[in-house]
Design a protein around this motif. Sequence first.
Motif, PDB file in Angstrom:
ATOM      1  N   ASP A  46      44.763  34.309  46.688  1.00 49.20           N
ATOM      2  CA  ASP A  46      45.955  33.483  46.869  1.00 49.20           C
ATOM      3  C   ASP A  46      46.456  32.867  45.577  1.00 49.20           C
ATOM      4  OD1 ASP A  46      45.822  34.013  49.612  1.00 49.20           O
ATOM      5  OD2 ASP A  46      44.253  32.468  49.823  1.00 49.20           O
ATOM      6  N   THR A  47      46.023  33.422  44.460  1.00 46.63           N
ATOM      7  CA  THR A  47      46.450  32.898  43.161  1.00 46.63           C
ATOM      8  C   THR A  47      47.105  34.016  42.359  1.00 46.63           C
ATOM      9  OG1 THR A  47      44.529  33.561  41.855  1.00 46.63           O
ATOM     10  CG2 THR A  47      44.283  31.560  43.190  1.00 46.63           C
ATOM     11  N   PRO A  48      47.778  33.683  41.267  1.00 50.53           N
ATOM     12  CA  PRO A  48      48.333  34.754  40.422  1.00 50.53           C
ATOM     13  C   PRO A  48      47.307  35.298  39.426  1.00 50.53           C
ATOM     14  CG  PRO A  48      49.138  32.604  39.707  1.00 50.53           C
ATOM     15  CD  PRO A  48      48.179  32.348  40.836  1.00 50.53           C
ATOM     16  N   LEU A  49      46.060  34.850  39.513  1.00 46.77           N
ATOM     17  CA  LEU A  49      45.059  35.260  38.526  1.00 46.77           C
ATOM     18  C   LEU A  49      44.595  36.696  38.747  1.00 46.77           C
ATOM     19  CD1 LEU A  49      42.904  32.011  38.474  1.00 46.77           C
ATOM     20  CD2 LEU A  49      44.594  32.765  36.774  1.00 46.77           C
ATOM     21  N   MET A  50      44.236  37.359  37.647  1.00 43.77           N
ATOM     22  CA  MET A  50      43.760  38.751  37.731  1.00 43.77           C
ATOM     23  C   MET A  50      42.305  38.818  37.274  1.00 43.77           C
ATOM     24  SD  MET A  50      47.080  40.708  36.140  1.00 43.77           S
ATOM     25  CE  MET A  50      47.048  39.871  34.572  1.00 43.77           C
ATOM     26  N   VAL A  51      41.634  39.873  37.732  1.00 50.38           N
ATOM     27  CA  VAL A  51      40.246  40.085  37.321  1.00 50.38           C
ATOM     28  C   VAL A  51      40.206  41.220  36.301  1.00 50.38           C
ATOM     29  CG1 VAL A  51      37.937  40.757  38.115  1.00 50.38           C
ATOM     30  CG2 VAL A  51      39.391  39.310  39.560  1.00 50.38           C
ATOM     31  N   LEU A 106      35.686  39.467  33.951  1.00 50.75           N
ATOM     32  CA  LEU A 106      36.502  38.300  33.580  1.00 50.75           C
ATOM     33  C   LEU A 106      37.229  37.837  34.836  1.00 50.75           C
ATOM     34  CD1 LEU A 106      37.957  40.181  30.506  1.00 50.75           C
ATOM     35  CD2 LEU A 106      36.193  38.431  30.362  1.00 50.75           C
ATOM     36  N   PRO A 107      36.908  36.661  35.354  1.00 52.17           N
ATOM     37  CA  PRO A 107      37.375  36.300  36.694  1.00 52.17           C
ATOM     38  C   PRO A 107      38.803  35.786  36.782  1.00 52.17           C
ATOM     39  CG  PRO A 107      35.976  34.574  35.817  1.00 52.17           C
ATOM     40  CD  PRO A 107      36.011  35.655  34.781  1.00 52.17           C
ATOM     41  N   ASP A 108      39.386  35.320  35.657  1.00 52.53           N
ATOM     42  CA  ASP A 108      40.675  34.632  35.832  1.00 52.53           C
ATOM     43  C   ASP A 108      41.658  34.889  34.693  1.00 52.53           C
ATOM     44  OD1 ASP A 108      39.248  33.344  33.946  1.00 52.53           O
ATOM     45  OD2 ASP A 108      39.473  31.328  34.773  1.00 52.53           O
ATOM     46  N   LEU A 109      42.096  36.144  34.573  1.00 51.95           N
ATOM     47  CA  LEU A 109      43.086  36.464  33.538  1.00 51.95           C
ATOM     48  C   LEU A 109      44.460  36.032  34.017  1.00 51.95           C
ATOM     49  CD1 LEU A 109      41.998  40.138  32.729  1.00 51.95           C
ATOM     50  CD2 LEU A 109      41.443  38.084  31.401  1.00 51.95           C
ATOM     51  N   LYS A 110      45.220  35.383  33.107  1.00 50.49           N
ATOM     52  CA  LYS A 110      46.590  35.019  33.474  1.00 50.49           C
ATOM     53  C   LYS A 110      47.551  36.128  33.064  1.00 50.49           C
ATOM     54  CE  LYS A 110      45.786  30.067  33.096  1.00 50.49           C
ATOM     55  NZ  LYS A 110      44.498  30.139  32.369  1.00 50.49           N
ATOM     56  N   ILE A 111      47.310  36.698  31.882  1.00 47.01           N
ATOM     57  CA  ILE A 111      48.160  37.777  31.395  1.00 47.01           C
ATOM     58  C   ILE A 111      47.280  38.864  30.789  1.00 47.01           C
ATOM     59  CG2 ILE A 111      50.300  36.504  30.926  1.00 47.01           C
ATOM     60  CD1 ILE A 111      49.267  36.124  28.042  1.00 47.01           C
ATOM     61  N   ARG A 112      47.872  40.072  30.643  1.00 47.88           N
ATOM     62  CA  ARG A 112      47.112  41.214  30.124  1.00 47.88           C
ATOM     63  C   ARG A 112      46.549  40.935  28.731  1.00 47.88           C
ATOM     64  NH1 ARG A 112      47.516  45.975  27.011  1.00 47.88           N
ATOM     65  NH2 ARG A 112      47.000  47.915  28.113  1.00 47.88           N
ATOM     66  N   ALA A 145      38.387  49.405  29.639  1.00 45.43           N
ATOM     67  CA  ALA A 145      38.642  48.206  30.440  1.00 45.43           C
ATOM     68  C   ALA A 145      39.749  48.421  31.462  1.00 45.43           C
ATOM     69  CB  ALA A 145      39.003  47.041  29.512  1.00 45.43           C
ATOM     70  N   SER A 146      39.705  47.609  32.496  1.00 47.11           N
ATOM     71  CA  SER A 146      40.771  47.637  33.496  1.00 47.11           C
ATOM     72  C   SER A 146      41.019  46.201  33.959  1.00 47.11           C
ATOM     73  CB  SER A 146      40.368  48.497  34.692  1.00 47.11           C
ATOM     74  OG  SER A 146      39.231  47.946  35.325  1.00 47.11           O
ATOM     75  N   TYR A 147      42.145  45.986  34.604  1.00 47.59           N
ATOM     76  CA  TYR A 147      42.408  44.665  35.186  1.00 47.59           C
ATOM     77  C   TYR A 147      43.250  44.849  36.433  1.00 47.59           C
ATOM     78  CZ  TYR A 147      47.008  45.029  32.971  1.00 47.59           C
ATOM     79  OH  TYR A 147      48.258  45.447  32.604  1.00 47.59           O
ATOM     80  N   SER A 148      43.249  43.830  37.282  1.00 46.36           N
ATOM     81  CA  SER A 148      43.865  43.992  38.602  1.00 46.36           C
ATOM     82  C   SER A 148      45.373  43.755  38.559  1.00 46.36           C
ATOM     83  CB  SER A 148      43.196  43.061  39.609  1.00 46.36           C
ATOM     84  OG  SER A 148      43.190  41.728  39.116  1.00 46.36           O
ATOM     85  N   VAL A 149      46.081  44.633  37.812  1.00 48.25           N
ATOM     86  CA  VAL A 149      47.557  44.566  37.792  1.00 48.25           C
ATOM     87  C   VAL A 149      48.071  44.665  39.206  1.00 48.25           C
ATOM     88  CG1 VAL A 149      49.322  45.308  36.171  1.00 48.25           C
ATOM     89  CG2 VAL A 149      47.241  46.738  36.481  1.00 48.25           C
ATOM     90  N   ASP A 150      47.515  45.653  39.888  1.00 46.66           N
ATOM     91  CA  ASP A 150      47.875  45.860  41.284  1.00 46.66           C
ATOM     92  C   ASP A 150      47.069  44.851  42.109  1.00 46.66           C
ATOM     93  OD1 ASP A 150      48.139  46.619  43.861  1.00 46.66           O
ATOM     94  OD2 ASP A 150      47.382  48.663  43.592  1.00 46.66           O
ATOM     95  N   ARG A 151      47.770  43.912  42.739  1.00 46.77           N
ATOM     96  CA  ARG A 151      47.108  42.798  43.404  1.00 46.77           C
ATOM     97  C   ARG A 151      46.209  43.264  44.552  1.00 46.77           C
ATOM     98  NH1 ARG A 151      46.769  38.941  40.646  1.00 46.77           N
ATOM     99  NH2 ARG A 151      46.353  37.721  42.505  1.00 46.77           N
ATOM    100  N   ALA A 152      46.510  44.445  45.097  1.00 50.74           N
ATOM    101  CA  ALA A 152      45.764  44.891  46.276  1.00 50.74           C
ATOM    102  C   ALA A 152      44.531  45.709  45.915  1.00 50.74           C
ATOM    103  CB  ALA A 152      46.689  45.722  47.169  1.00 50.74           C
ATOM    104  N   VAL A 153      44.308  45.886  44.630  1.00 49.22           N
ATOM    105  CA  VAL A 153      43.226  46.788  44.223  1.00 49.22           C
ATOM    106  C   VAL A 153      41.859  46.273  44.674  1.00 49.22           C
ATOM    107  CG1 VAL A 153      42.786  45.767  41.943  1.00 49.22           C
ATOM    108  CG2 VAL A 153      42.415  48.201  42.287  1.00 49.22           C
ATOM    109  N   GLN A 154      41.005  47.210  45.082  1.00 46.80           N
ATOM    110  CA  GLN A 154      39.655  46.864  45.520  1.00 46.80           C
ATOM    111  C   GLN A 154      38.659  47.134  44.385  1.00 46.80           C
ATOM    112  OE1 GLN A 154      38.962  45.842  49.102  1.00 46.80           O
ATOM    113  NE2 GLN A 154      41.095  45.360  48.572  1.00 46.80           N
TER     114      GLN A 154
END
Length: 445
Positions: A46-51, A106-112, A145-154
């Motif tokens: 429920d946040t805008p943060l990415m992993v 990395l649990p809480d990326l705000k931007i790439r 490396a990868s990050y959860s750009v796609d919010r629905a990614v598992q």
Amino acid sequence: MVSQPTTSISDLSPLEQCECGDIGFRTVPRDDVLCRLQTMLSANADTPLMVGVVLVQINQYQRILGSYGYRFAAMLSKMMLKRLNEKLPSKVTVIPLSLAEFVVLLPDLKIRQQLGLAINKIRQIVFPLFSVLGSSFRVNVTIGASYSVDRAVQAPELMRLADSALLHAYDGRLPQCIHDDIPAEENEIPFLALQLDLERALAQNEIGSVFQPKVDVHTGEVVGVESLVRWTSPVFGAIRPDLIIATAERGGLINDLTFQTLNNAILQYRRWGENAVPIAVNLSPEVIPDPALMRFIGRRNIWGMPVEALTLEITETAFMENPEKAMEVFSEFNEMGIKLSMDDFGTGYSSFEYLKNIPIQEIKIDRAFVDNMRNDRKDRLIVHTIAELAHGLGLRVIAEGVEDAETYHLAMEAGCDVVQGYFISRPLPPDEFVEWLRRGDWYRP
Ligand code: G
Ligand code: G
Ligand code: MN
């Protein structure tokens, strides 16, 4: 009184008995990593943060194992884990997947950009020398490396993206890669499936060739063609030639591909009959030491094409990767009467020593220089100098990538003997080549 259980040495497993025993380095199964990752993803729901997932792999770990043994290698891994844990912020999780591979979550990326910064930080941490059992060591790492750009990614998909980024880094000999840096088409075409389809296509003779004319700069006469591989996969569509070659090289199919392109050339030469011109075939460095290919090329009687009409193009880099072997193989080709051409000249690292001795007849100046002659005096000077040197050594000079009349004339002024490029003609399917030849309407000075 409770008696303490005692352990005698004979109760221990063989591993624990040996003096190198336990170094205390525990790897974590991937399944457990995925659980941790999934928890992080859910926490951000429920946040805008990415992993972010960063895979850090120690380069040449097998060399460390092979040179210094397990105990030493494991101590190094343990020190690296300790450093990462101490120097990275506490909210970051570092997990050893194997002795040679760590995953940093990395649990809480705000931007790439933060992911890029984290990668830099990891490099800084790993860079200083490690001191293991009295020896100093620099550890080099490759990072994917990868990050959860796609919010629905598992979690499994996010992990796969990091793995594919790491693979891309290795394939491209890059120090690091983030998944969205990978060209889209590479993601769309899974390597193993492409390899399988290429294998099938080779078995069914589906690989085609197109032919790009080369003309004498002074007379405008066609002096030959270069054959270039083409393949449209029924599953993945048209595949770029460099991807075909890379797939064949990685998949152990390059010899088959070379046989097929040579066969295409031979067949075409015969079909062209009185219109036939000499054909140049590109040779991958991977096939150069192959004795079967040598035998194939050496069997003149199956040719139906005079050996003199065949040129093999080999890149300068391929020459230099194994100069002794190249020298030996090229001498053999020469004795058979086959011409050799050094392709993409000027971009590799050939030494004058080899240029002096290597039995080639032709140099193709890389199109990077040719194409830029119009804009840059320095490129004109380079082309001119290469041509002069080549002529001094008795070699023919081809300018490749000639795209307009101005470049054609600059190549001529610089002393090139032959030009090739879109300005003369694009690479042509075999039938169109004959038509093109009949029309005879290409540029002449
Ligand atoms: O047309 P073009 O995009 O076809 O070729 C791209 C690159 O692929 C060129 O650098 C060329 O040398 C290489 N290439 C094209 N055809 C072949 C081939 O049959 N064998 C090898 N080894 N390389 C080829
Ligand atoms: O590396 P090699 O010389 O084998 O590369 C041939 C490559 O160059 C092929 O991909 C071919 O399609 C491409 N090519 C041929 N002529 C031109 C040209 O005039 N301009 C450009 N940009 N590419 C060309
Ligand atoms: Mn070439």
